[in-house]
Design an enzyme around this catalytic site. Structure first.
Site, PDB file in Angstrom:
ATOM      1  CE  LYS A  99     -21.294  -9.661 -16.851  1.00  0.00           C
ATOM      2  NZ  LYS A  99     -22.443  -8.850 -16.418  1.00  0.00           N
ATOM      3  CB  ALA A 186     -28.443 -10.853 -17.542  1.00  0.00           C
ATOM      4  N   GLY A 187     -31.316 -10.571 -16.062  1.00  0.00           N
ATOM      5  CA  GLY A 187     -32.718 -10.925 -16.221  1.00  0.00           C
ATOM      6  C   GLY A 187     -33.497 -11.037 -14.926  1.00  0.00           C
ATOM      7  CG  ASN A 208     -26.342  -2.995 -12.356  1.00  0.00           C
ATOM      8  OD1 ASN A 208     -26.918  -2.171 -11.663  1.00  0.00           O
ATOM      9  ND2 ASN A 208     -25.289  -2.645 -13.052  1.00  0.00           N
ATOM     10  CB  THR A 209     -31.329  -3.341 -14.181  1.00  0.00           C
ATOM     11  OG1 THR A 209     -30.202  -3.204 -15.050  1.00  0.00           O
ATOM     12  CG2 THR A 209     -32.349  -2.284 -14.536  1.00  0.00           C
TER      13      THR A 209
END
Lengths: 259, 68
Positions: A99, A186-187, A208-209
């Site tokens: 990645k 992301a996001g 992830n988050t």
């Protein structure tokens, strides 16, 4: 009737269209439970200096061979750093998948397009399967595809922001412009963001988050699994066109009227 | 001998190979998931036994960690 809807990426095939990060979970057990609940088959890891004082804290001791590994080049600011990190990752993890993340600054964590393209070109030349984290910019994505990347991974919003899909129109344009997989990276903040991304034509989601920092990560992992699946099915099913005015669904004949 | 380990120049006992250096700092060379670079060049595991070390060399030892 069921037809296998496999996700083809590089030389691999996956049944899950969810790729998960392994960072920021409350503890490794919650990480493992979340990864399992999400149905993911591919997880990202970072490459970091060996900590001589903390030898036991090894993510691979938990993951073992349960998931395929996708090392990242997180924290790299230049193509040169990213290539070095990718080479270390290939040696450490025996995978040529990377990645590719080349960021421009610490506040936005947004990609440095010039360095990203340079890094992608060299890594493709070196035989890597390159999965670049990039802006939601159609031209950058087309260039990354032309270079020979295995997918493009445009952001929905800044890393860790949970802000959802800031520019759904660009995601649709990117979907039209490239034939390689489009992975929204992301996001994503919640399951409906993941569903929307899939409805827009994304092939997969990397997040992830949104899971690891949710109040209940394992429950959110399950929600994301369903969000991705629902969005994918809706995309394949072909949604109805939007109209401004109503279109009645009950028959207009035979409506009972008062005399 | 002086080795720049993870960016920090430090004094170590003599080590004539990567493997010898790893045992000096108590890292199990047979453990999977580790990569090593000497002076910015990745050294394949198969060469750890023979790859020499010289005074002033820069060594990076990395492994996978939790990441997104």
């Amino acid at each position: 009737m069921t037809m296998a809807d496999l996700f083809r990426l590089g030389d691999k095939e996956f049944t899950s269209r969810l790729i998960l990060g392994t960072a920021r979970y409350p503890n490794p057990q919650v990480m493992m439970d979340s990864l399992r609940a999400s149905g993911t088959e591919l997880v990202t890891v970072a490459i970091r200096r060996f900590n001589l004082k903390e030898k036991s804290n090894d993510v691979l001791d938990w993951i073992k061979n349960e998931f395929a590994l996708l090392p990242n080049t997180a924290g790299c600011y230049t193509a040169k750093e990213a290539i070095f990190t990718a080479e270390l990752a290939r040696e450490a993890l025996e995978t040529n998948w990377i990645k590719l993340e080349v960021i421009g600054d610490d506040e936005t964590l947004m990609p440095d397009v010039v360095e990203l393209l340079k890094g992608a070109e060299e890594l493709v030349r070196l035989g890597f399967t390159v999965l670049p984290y990039c802006n939601d910019d159609p031209i950058t994505c087309r260039k990354l595809a032309d270079i020979g990347c295995a997918a493009v991974m445009p952001l929905a919003a800044p890393i860790g922001s949970g802000a959802g899909i800031r520019n759904p129109f660009n995601i649709q344009i990117i979907r039209e412009l490239v034939t390689i997989p489009v992975i929204i990276d992301a996001g994503i903040g919640t399951a409906s963001d993941a569903a929307l991304a899939m409805e827009l034509g994304a092939d997969a989601i990397l997040l992830n988050t949104a899971i690891s920092r949710a109040e209940h990560p394992v429950m959110m992992a399950n929600a994301m699994r369903h969000g991705v699946e629902a969005g994918r099915l809706a995309y394949l099913a072909g949604r109805i066109p939007e109209t401004l005015f109503a279109e009645r669904s009950s028959p207009s004949e035979g409506i009972v009227r008062l005399a | 001998m002086r080795i720049r380990l993870a960016g920090e120049l430090r004094e170590f006992d003599e080590a004539h190979s990567i493997n010898a250096f790893l045992s000096l700092i108590n890292i199990d060379a047979t453990k999977n998931g580790i990569a090593i670079a000497r002076n910015g060049v990745v050294i394949p595991k198969a060469k750890w036994q023979t790859e020499p070390l010289a005074d002033g060399d820069s060594i990076e030892i990395v492994r996978a960690s939790q990441g997104g």
